[in-house]
Design a protein around this motif. Structure first.
Motif, PDB file in Angstrom:
ATOM      1  N   PHE A  79      -9.234 -31.161  -0.203  1.00 17.05           N
ATOM      2  CA  PHE A  79      -8.342 -31.942  -1.045  1.00 17.05           C
ATOM      3  C   PHE A  79      -8.480 -31.458  -2.483  1.00 17.05           C
ATOM      4  O   PHE A  79      -9.417 -30.742  -2.848  1.00 17.05           O
ATOM      5  CB  PHE A  79      -8.669 -33.438  -0.960  1.00 17.05           C
ATOM      6  CG  PHE A  79     -10.033 -33.781  -1.489  1.00 17.05           C
ATOM      7  CD1 PHE A  79     -10.221 -34.122  -2.827  1.00 17.05           C
ATOM      8  CD2 PHE A  79     -11.138 -33.754  -0.645  1.00 17.05           C
ATOM      9  CE1 PHE A  79     -11.481 -34.422  -3.313  1.00 17.05           C
ATOM     10  CE2 PHE A  79     -12.408 -34.062  -1.132  1.00 17.05           C
ATOM     11  CZ  PHE A  79     -12.577 -34.396  -2.468  1.00 17.05           C
ATOM     12  N   VAL A  80      -7.519 -31.850  -3.313  1.00 19.91           N
ATOM     13  CA  VAL A  80      -7.537 -31.488  -4.728  1.00 19.91           C
ATOM     14  C   VAL A  80      -8.068 -32.680  -5.518  1.00 19.91           C
ATOM     15  O   VAL A  80      -7.506 -33.774  -5.446  1.00 19.91           O
ATOM     16  CB  VAL A  80      -6.125 -31.128  -5.216  1.00 19.91           C
ATOM     17  CG1 VAL A  80      -6.126 -30.847  -6.717  1.00 19.91           C
ATOM     18  CG2 VAL A  80      -5.588 -29.928  -4.439  1.00 19.91           C
ATOM     19  N   PRO A  81      -9.154 -32.510  -6.263  1.00 17.78           N
ATOM     20  CA  PRO A  81      -9.731 -33.644  -7.004  1.00 17.78           C
ATOM     21  C   PRO A  81      -8.867 -34.063  -8.187  1.00 17.78           C
ATOM     22  O   PRO A  81      -8.056 -33.289  -8.699  1.00 17.78           O
ATOM     23  CB  PRO A  81     -11.077 -33.088  -7.481  1.00 17.78           C
ATOM     24  CG  PRO A  81     -10.885 -31.612  -7.544  1.00 17.78           C
ATOM     25  CD  PRO A  81      -9.940 -31.277  -6.430  1.00 17.78           C
ATOM     26  N   LEU A  82      -9.070 -35.292  -8.623  1.00 17.83           N
ATOM     27  CA  LEU A  82      -8.356 -35.863  -9.759  1.00 17.83           C
ATOM     28  C   LEU A  82      -9.347 -36.299 -10.822  1.00 17.83           C
ATOM     29  O   LEU A  82     -10.514 -36.577 -10.520  1.00 17.83           O
ATOM     30  CB  LEU A  82      -7.528 -37.081  -9.320  1.00 17.83           C
ATOM     31  CG  LEU A  82      -6.371 -36.814  -8.355  1.00 17.83           C
ATOM     32  CD1 LEU A  82      -5.880 -38.125  -7.760  1.00 17.83           C
ATOM     33  CD2 LEU A  82      -5.243 -36.078  -9.054  1.00 17.83           C
ATOM     34  N   VAL A  83      -8.877 -36.399 -12.054  1.00 17.93           N
ATOM     35  CA  VAL A  83      -9.681 -36.964 -13.131  1.00 17.93           C
ATOM     36  C   VAL A  83      -8.864 -38.038 -13.837  1.00 17.93           C
ATOM     37  O   VAL A  83      -7.630 -38.067 -13.739  1.00 17.93           O
ATOM     38  CB  VAL A  83     -10.130 -35.901 -14.160  1.00 17.93           C
ATOM     39  CG1 VAL A  83     -10.930 -34.796 -13.486  1.00 17.93           C
ATOM     40  CG2 VAL A  83      -8.930 -35.328 -14.914  1.00 17.93           C
ATOM     41  N   ALA A  84      -9.559 -38.906 -14.552  1.00 22.63           N
ATOM     42  CA  ALA A  84      -8.925 -39.932 -15.381  1.00 22.63           C
ATOM     43  C   ALA A  84      -9.407 -39.745 -16.818  1.00 22.63           C
ATOM     44  O   ALA A  84     -10.584 -39.470 -17.056  1.00 22.63           O
ATOM     45  CB  ALA A  84      -9.276 -41.325 -14.876  1.00 22.63           C
ATOM     46  N   PHE A  85      -8.514 -39.889 -17.776  1.00 23.84           N
ATOM     47  CA  PHE A  85      -8.897 -39.804 -19.176  1.00 23.84           C
ATOM     48  C   PHE A  85      -9.483 -41.133 -19.645  1.00 23.84           C
ATOM     49  O   PHE A  85      -8.935 -42.209 -19.357  1.00 23.84           O
ATOM     50  CB  PHE A  85      -7.702 -39.421 -20.039  1.00 23.84           C
ATOM     51  CG  PHE A  85      -7.476 -37.930 -20.113  1.00 23.84           C
ATOM     52  CD1 PHE A  85      -8.059 -37.178 -21.120  1.00 23.84           C
ATOM     53  CD2 PHE A  85      -6.697 -37.287 -19.165  1.00 23.84           C
ATOM     54  CE1 PHE A  85      -7.876 -35.800 -21.182  1.00 23.84           C
ATOM     55  CE2 PHE A  85      -6.504 -35.913 -19.212  1.00 23.84           C
ATOM     56  CZ  PHE A  85      -7.101 -35.168 -20.227  1.00 23.84           C
ATOM     57  N   SER A 128     -12.343 -38.195 -23.302  1.00 26.41           N
ATOM     58  CA  SER A 128     -13.038 -37.395 -22.293  1.00 26.41           C
ATOM     59  C   SER A 128     -12.451 -37.673 -20.914  1.00 26.41           C
ATOM     60  O   SER A 128     -11.642 -38.594 -20.741  1.00 26.41           O
ATOM     61  CB  SER A 128     -14.528 -37.722 -22.300  1.00 26.41           C
ATOM     62  OG  SER A 128     -14.746 -39.079 -21.926  1.00 26.41           O
ATOM     63  N   VAL A 129     -12.861 -36.876 -19.916  1.00 25.96           N
ATOM     64  CA  VAL A 129     -12.362 -37.072 -18.566  1.00 25.96           C
ATOM     65  C   VAL A 129     -13.495 -37.500 -17.640  1.00 25.96           C
ATOM     66  O   VAL A 129     -14.662 -37.168 -17.861  1.00 25.96           O
ATOM     67  CB  VAL A 129     -11.699 -35.795 -18.010  1.00 25.96           C
ATOM     68  CG1 VAL A 129     -10.490 -35.413 -18.837  1.00 25.96           C
ATOM     69  CG2 VAL A 129     -12.689 -34.643 -17.921  1.00 25.96           C
ATOM     70  N   LYS A 130     -13.123 -38.252 -16.612  1.00 27.65           N
ATOM     71  CA  LYS A 130     -14.069 -38.726 -15.604  1.00 27.65           C
ATOM     72  C   LYS A 130     -13.470 -38.462 -14.234  1.00 27.65           C
ATOM     73  O   LYS A 130     -12.279 -38.712 -14.009  1.00 27.65           O
ATOM     74  CB  LYS A 130     -14.342 -40.218 -15.785  1.00 27.65           C
ATOM     75  CG  LYS A 130     -15.321 -40.799 -14.768  1.00 27.65           C
ATOM     76  CD  LYS A 130     -15.518 -42.294 -15.004  1.00 27.65           C
ATOM     77  CE  LYS A 130     -16.487 -42.893 -13.988  1.00 27.65           C
ATOM     78  NZ  LYS A 130     -16.682 -44.353 -14.215  1.00 27.65           N
TER      79      LYS A 130
END
Length: 311
Positions: free
Chosen positions: A257-263, A268-270
């Motif tokens: 799968f393709v990972p996601l991040v949240a700002f 910064s990103v998590k």
């Protein structure tokens, strides 16, 4: 026969679907779409049921009703700003029952909406280029409005919300509107809280009966919105990011799968630990941001994919 409706307002103011979706990470059930608050949507048994049973929305039936007012929105004819989500509060009444009732009684109850949806039908009874009377003067002048019929089984509920989410997404795409939960798609409850012209809280209570929520509904709208956008450019919600308006195809050659991040608030990103994008799927993206030299493309309200995963 349906009862008198709860959405009384003032008279004065008046497809082929692509295969697309999130994949599972860890023990979280698979999700169906985008533009949703992750932690709540990740527990949606209804969305899982729709996904696992390959439930597809029905087509929209357009038939002009008897509502005789032809008023443009505050921005003009054919310029709604989004969609308001209602439910009928009439257990067992079908979309056809509701259409018959409203076409006969709207001049007595001073209420009308654009469409009714149940598990079998989506019936649009007012040209959505023009306003209706469903959620108070302010919302009436801004939004397309759709009513969800109350059903009595899990399967019927799942099919009905799939139909309502599809109708909602189709109207956003038709009018080239961004999908912004709580802004371009609002519950009647949201409308009541924001403008105070009605006191109704639908569809929150009815959704809760089925263990469902507006956040989970947003996830479903996001799925259909992305499917319907295809390669069609559209608007984006406001922010400090660049409007990129296109479709990306994603894949992770080193994983399933393709990972996601949240700002985060500090910029910064998590990592989003419980959701990801399925490999080799297309996603509509409307914004681009950079952090520490990495470019990210937005695919949901606050879910972003590293540009290195774009094919």
């Amino acid at each position: 026969m349906v009862s008198k409706k709860k959405i009384m307002t003032s008279v004065a103011t008046s497809v082929a679907l692509a295969s697309i979706g999130f994949t599972t990470v860890g023990q979280v059930a698979p999700q169906l779409g985008s533009n949703v608050q992750t932690t709540k949507a990740a527990t949606s048994a209804i969305n899982d049921y729709i996904n696992n049973n390959n439930i597809q929305p029905v087509s929209i039936t357009n038939e002009e009703g008897t509502f005789s007012y032809w008023n443009g929105y505050e921005n003009g004819v054919g310029k709604p700003e989004g969609v308001v989500i209602h439910e009928t509060a009439t257990p067992g009444a079908t979309a056809r029952n509701e259409v018959t009732y409203f076409n006969r009684e709207w001049s007595n109850i001073y209420t009308y909406v654009h469409a009714f949806v149940d598990n079998n039908e989506i019936i649009n009874i007012k040209n959505t280029d023009y306003t209706v009377w469903g959620a108070g003067p302010t919302a009436n002048a801004k939004f397309v409005q759709v009513e969800l019929c109350e059903v009595s089984s899990t399967d019927a509920f799942a099919r009905s919300v799939a139909n309502q989410a599809y109708y909602t997404a189709s109207k956003l795409v038709q009018y080239n509107l961004p999908f912004t939960p709580g802004v371009t798609v609002m519950s009647h409850n949201d409308v009541s809280k924001k403008w105070g012209e009605t006191t109704h809280t639908d569809p929150v209570g009815y959704f809760a009966k089925w263990g469902y929520s507006m956040d989970q509904f947003y996830d479903l709208v996001g799925k259909y919105y992305n499917q319907l956008k295809g390669t069609t450019n559209g608007g984006s919600d406001s922010g400090n990011s660049t409007d990129n308006g296109n479709v990306i195809n994603v894949a992770n050659s080193n994983g399933s799968f393709v990972p996601l991040v949240a700002f985060q608030d500090d910029g910064s990103v998590k990592n989003v630990s419980n959701r990801g994008l399925a490999n080799n799927t297309p996603w509509y993206t409307d914004q681009v941001k950079s952090y520490n030299g990495v470019e990210y493309h937005r695919v949901a309200t606050n879910e972003w994919v590293d540009a290195s995963y774009i094919k």
